[in-house]
Design an enzyme around this catalytic site. Structure first.
Site, short mmCIF file in Angstrom:
data_model
loop_
_atom_site.label_atom_id
_atom_site.label_comp_id
_atom_site.label_asym_id
_atom_site.label_seq_id
_atom_site.Cartn_x
_atom_site.Cartn_y
_atom_site.Cartn_z
N ARG A 117 91.98 151.67 52.82
CA ARG A 117 92.43 152.19 54.12
C ARG A 117 92.65 151.11 55.30
NH1 ARG A 117 88.69 157.79 53.95
NH2 ARG A 117 90.64 158.83 53.16
N LYS A 121 88.13 174.98 43.79
CA LYS A 121 88.26 176.35 44.29
C LYS A 121 89.76 176.85 44.67
CE LYS A 121 83.67 176.27 46.52
NZ LYS A 121 83.28 176.10 47.84
N GLY A 126 93.09 166.08 53.42
CA GLY A 126 93.33 167.20 54.20
C GLY A 126 94.48 167.09 54.87
N GLY A 133 92.35 163.89 48.19
CA GLY A 133 91.46 162.69 47.82
C GLY A 133 90.99 162.72 46.67
P1 ADP Z 1 91.51 167.14 45.84
O1 ADP Z 1 90.51 166.31 46.55
O2 ADP Z 1 92.69 166.33 45.19
O3 ADP Z 1 92.21 168.06 46.70
P2 ADP Z 1 89.64 169.07 45.03
O4 ADP Z 1 88.71 168.51 46.01
O5 ADP Z 1 90.14 170.30 45.29
O6 ADP Z 1 90.78 167.88 44.81
O7 ADP Z 1 88.80 169.34 43.69
C1 ADP Z 1 88.25 168.25 43.09
C2 ADP Z 1 86.97 168.77 42.45
O8 ADP Z 1 87.21 169.71 41.56
C3 ADP Z 1 86.39 167.42 41.83
O9 ADP Z 1 85.11 167.25 42.17
C4 ADP Z 1 86.05 168.17 40.28
O10 ADP Z 1 84.91 167.98 39.55
C5 ADP Z 1 86.26 169.84 40.53
N1 ADP Z 1 86.45 170.65 39.36
C6 ADP Z 1 87.77 170.50 38.71
N2 ADP Z 1 87.65 171.34 37.51
C7 ADP Z 1 86.59 171.85 37.70
C8 ADP Z 1 86.26 172.97 36.79
N3 ADP Z 1 86.60 173.30 35.79
N4 ADP Z 1 84.91 173.28 37.19
C9 ADP Z 1 84.25 172.83 38.03
N5 ADP Z 1 84.72 171.96 38.82
C10 ADP Z 1 85.86 171.47 38.72
MG MG Z 2 88.40 167.15 47.40
#
Ligand code: ADP
Ligand code: MG
Length: 394
Positions: free
Chosen positions: A35, A196, A373, A350
């Site tokens: 960063r 989620k 975000g 992230g």
């Molecule tokens: P980003 O930060 O790229 O937007 P998210 O925060 O939405 O991504 O999701 C990342 C998290 O999702 C990770 O910590 C990962 O462990 C979790 N994850 C991915 N697949 C699964 C799964 N099948 N069951 C539980 N958690 C999961």
């Molecule tokens: Mg995330």
């Protein structure tokens, strides 16, 4: 179009710059200075132009009071090392000490203010607090794309009082994300993963209007699989989002988008990095097991093929619990497929960005957003408050 650095003469101007120095710290040491690096083009340019540079940032979550472990001194030190020039630092972001420090600044000098979130007024976007921040400077430069989805005093409030323009990082992010949302070459593919559905509804809805394929993976895939009638055992499923998932699957019948779900997945007997694991077809997930990775070989082959034939790809959200090596197969395969493709590849989120870095493939992507975000809000098609507030080109 928003005004940028090139629209302003900075010579001798006190220039307040909102950067994103929210770096990871361990025992007072910066463990990743991405960063800081990302803010350098703007900072160096302002120094060269003879501005009097006043930097401000948040760091962590001090909840509106001074927390010694979240002071920006390590950042000032690291920045000084990188720039090869002194970076002075004050212990607050408002008050007499700041006023005095600003008065002593010469053209090309750099001053770093203390963590803006030591004051509750920052997140509350308090007008008096914003006015005081703005009072230190002649002009405001916003370069913290990672904070642009928040209407805080240091991102939005200050723009009420002094001319406000976008820095180079902000400009680069907006150009890359705007380009892919406004003029995507098709086939246009979105890959959505992560934990989620509830975090991603807005993004899924907006991207469904634009893409040809929506590849679903990770925790999100479990909810979609269950909505399609599969038994998902102990996998993470959001029961209250099943109807929504069903609606989205149904909507594709009228739209020209195809939602693609995993064919096979890697299941685990427990949520653990050393869990027993095996590949199963999605109609064979054992009742006592949980899917932790959409990285079955058939799924990877299908997703890779679609990516290979695409011209534009947006990726948000890992395809599995990639923090556990055993369950990083789907995530790594997608990262590799993106690296190998000739498509424009844009990564937001992230954890997705972290996964690409972990795989050592950052240089192979068109753009990896520095804002988790903020990039999601962009993919949702919503205006970012920290961008809206900047001055428009006349
Ligand atoms: P980003 O930060 O790229 O937007 P998210 O925060 O939405 O991504 O999701 C990342 C998290 O999702 C990770 O910590 C990962 O462990 C979790 N994850 C991915 N697949 C699964 C799964 N099948 N069951 C539980 N958690 C999961
Ligand atoms: Mg995330």
């Amino acid at each position: 179009m928003k005004k940028t650095l090139k629209d302003v003469n900075f010579k001798g101007k006190k220039t307040l710059v909102r950067v994103d120095f929210n770096v990871p710290l361990e025992d007072g040491k910066i463990t990743d200075d991405t960063r800081i690096e990302a803010a350098l083009p703007t900072i160096k340019y302002l120094i060269e132009e003879g501005a009097r540079v006043i930097l401000m940032s948040h760091l962590g979550r001090p909840k509106g009071k001074a927390v010694d472990s979240l002071r920006l001194d390590p950042v000032a030190k690291r920045l000084a090392d990188i720039l090869g020039q002194e970076v002075s630092k004050v212990d607050d972001c408002v008050g007499d000490e700041v006023k005095k420090a600003v008065e002593t600044l010469q053209d090309g000098d750099v001053l770093l203010l203390e963590n803006t979130r030591f004051h509750a007024e920052e997140k509350a976007n308090d007008p008096e607090f914003a006015k005081e921040l703005a009072s230190f400077a002649d002009i405001f430069v916003s370069d913290a794309f990672g904070a642009a989805h928040r209407a805080h005093a240091s991102t939005v409030g200050v723009t009420e009082y002094i001319p406000s323009v976008a820095g180079f990082l902000m400009q680069r992010e907006l150009n890359a994300l705007d380009d892919v949302m406004q003029n995507p070459e098709s086939p246009f593919v979105a890959i959505m993963g992560g934990a989620k559905v509830s975090d991603k509804i807005g993004v899924i809805r907006n991207l469904m209007k634009k893409v040809d394929y929506l590849l679903v993976g990770g925790g999100i895939a479990n909810t979609f699989l269950r909505a399609s009638g599969y038994e998902t055992g102990k996998s993470l499923v959001e029961e209250d989002k099943l109807d929504l998932a069903k609606d989205l699957l149904k909507e594709t019948e009228e739209k020209s988008v195809e939602i693609v779900l995993p064919i096979d997945v890697i299941v685990a007997d427990k949520f653990d990095k050393n869990a027993d694991s095996k590949v199963v077809a999605v109609d064979e997930i054992p009742a006592d097991w949980q899917s932790l990775d959409s990285g079955g070989p058939e799924t990877i082959a299908k997703y890779t093929e679609i990516i290979k034939n695409s011209r534009t790809v947006i990726w948000n959200g890992p395809l599995g619990v990639f923090e556990f090596d055993k369950f990083a197969k789907g995530t790594n395969a997608i990262a590799q497929a993106l690296a190998d493709s000739n498509a424009k590849t844009i990564i937001g989120g992230g954890d997705s960005a972290a996964a690409i870095k972990k795989a050592g493939l950052e240089d192979k992507m068109t753009h990896i957003s520095t804002g988790g975000g903020a990039s999601l809000m962009f993919f949702e098609g919503k205006p970012l408050p920290g961008v809206e507030a900047l001055d428009d080109v006349e």
